[in-house]
Design an enzyme around this catalytic site. Sequence first.
Site, PDB file in Angstrom:
ATOM      1  N   HIS A 149       0.901  -1.113  -0.022  1.00  0.00           N
ATOM      2  CA  HIS A 149      -0.040   0.014   0.179  1.00  0.00           C
ATOM      3  C   HIS A 149       0.961   1.247  -0.036  1.00  0.00           C
ATOM      4  CE1 HIS A 149      -3.639  -2.205   0.441  1.00  0.00           C
ATOM      5  NE2 HIS A 149      -3.393  -2.547   1.780  1.00  0.00           N
ATOM      6  N   HIS A 186      -6.532  -7.213   0.281  1.00  0.00           N
ATOM      7  CA  HIS A 186      -6.686  -5.849  -0.115  1.00  0.00           C
ATOM      8  C   HIS A 186      -6.071  -5.666  -1.412  1.00  0.00           C
ATOM      9  CE1 HIS A 186      -6.644  -6.056   4.416  1.00  0.00           C
ATOM     10  NE2 HIS A 186      -7.813  -5.051   4.251  1.00  0.00           N
ATOM     11  N   ASP A 272      -3.984 -12.545   4.619  1.00  0.00           N
ATOM     12  CA  ASP A 272      -5.253 -12.044   4.989  1.00  0.00           C
ATOM     13  C   ASP A 272      -6.619 -12.501   4.162  1.00  0.00           C
ATOM     14  OD1 ASP A 272      -4.628 -10.449   3.168  1.00  0.00           O
ATOM     15  OD2 ASP A 272      -4.647  -8.620   4.096  1.00  0.00           O
TER      16      ASP A 272
END
Length: 498
Positions: A149, A186, A272
């Site tokens: 990110h 994500h 995740d």
Amino acid sequence: METGGNSLPSGSDGVKRKISYFYDPEVGNYYYGQGHPMKPHRIRMTHALLAHYGLLQHMQVVKPTAAKDRDLCKFHADDYVAFLRGITPETQQDQLRQLKRFNVGEDCPVFDGLYSFCQTYAGGSVGGALKLNHGVCDIAINWAGGLHHAKKCEASGFCYVNDIVLAILELLKIHERVLYVDIDIHHGDGVEEAFYTTDRVMTVSFHKFGDYFPGTGDVRDIGYGKGKYYSLNVPLDDGIDDESYHSLFKPIMGKVMEIFRPGAVVLQCGADSLSGDRLGCFNLSIKGHAECVKYMRSFNVPLLLLGGGGYTIRNVARCWCYETGVALGIELDDNMPQHEYYEYFGPDYALHVAPSNMENKNSRPLLDDIRTKLLDNLSRLQHAPSVPFQERPPNTELQERDEDEDDRDERWDPDFDMDVDSNSLARRVKGEYAEAEHKHTESHHNHVDSRRDIATTFKEIACSKVVSGSGADSMALDEPFIKEEQGNLIELSDHKSR
């Protein structure tokens, strides 16, 4: 689930690979703070499992060289790197304006040793790229990396430095084309943004989409300019299971490998996306997650495996241990061996965990529609782009500390034979990009604009502000320190990449 030639160890892909595994024993000591879901301790737990499953003896174990300021500035803004270097928990109250500017303080807190942590995990990823570039290994692993990110001039989503972008820049010095694949729940927004306007890097992200951090990664986001159709996004909904996931992953990635023909692959293995993750909402099993690693391994292209998200840390350690076995071509016993963190894995003390019975909100028509759209986008790429260059920067040389000179070959496959040089070389990480020398030099052409490609990409990156939510319960980190497995650190003597 379809396994085909990707099953281990007897399938057509059951060939052993030479693995370089990067690990710093200090990494588990870093602590984001009370209540923060990101726990570097999971890297130490993973290492303990690798040690007790006996996997370390099959790999070259390397302590990464810390990335220098100039290394990080190959992508990140100088003032942002200077800020990370200087900020401490004691001084942060005097720099509130800077904290806000660089998005540091909430999801990305200031903690003791923050900059050293960034240098360590970035050094492992760049070091892995160097190993691949020099032909030292087939697969490089850095479970501490994969922080996808981070942006050019700001932290985001628990990530401060984008080690992935830095590693890809290193790979681009040798390889004309690099593929980035992201299976974290994500969206891999930082990496996609960095390479959004180039055709030399294709980014493919499989992620939860819709009212979920970071909010990007629509199927319609396909790249821009020369990079059009070189960004692929696979937006998914809650509860996706192994079968549904691979009904997209395998046909899409098979077509990507056929059309794009990358010289190297970077696979971000964020855990995740596993069932039961504290911040995630997918329903993948560890074997289902690892099937992505098996599949990408089966193409026999230089592969860099990185970590990423993962907040139920016992499952993160399970997953990355199993995927290290996949990289090696070794199937692991489900009965977990006794080790320092054995009690974390009760009551069954097994390597694998069963998925839950949560609803899969990804309908067959929805998946079919996504697959059709992405395959159609890929069909618009008639052939892999060629990137002939007039000149190239000097190769970055390997620098490692050889702390066990006498046993330099003990962790390598006995069939692997190469000349080594224990001299310590100066490490100069270059972020420039350059040509991969063609086997047939007559195919070279003079394209004036080709060298402006990636430089333009970085100059135009916007420092957009993205803030995520946290708040998962913390887990204690006062666990026994795991002793580092010292590896035989080797480097090539006067090695020239192809």
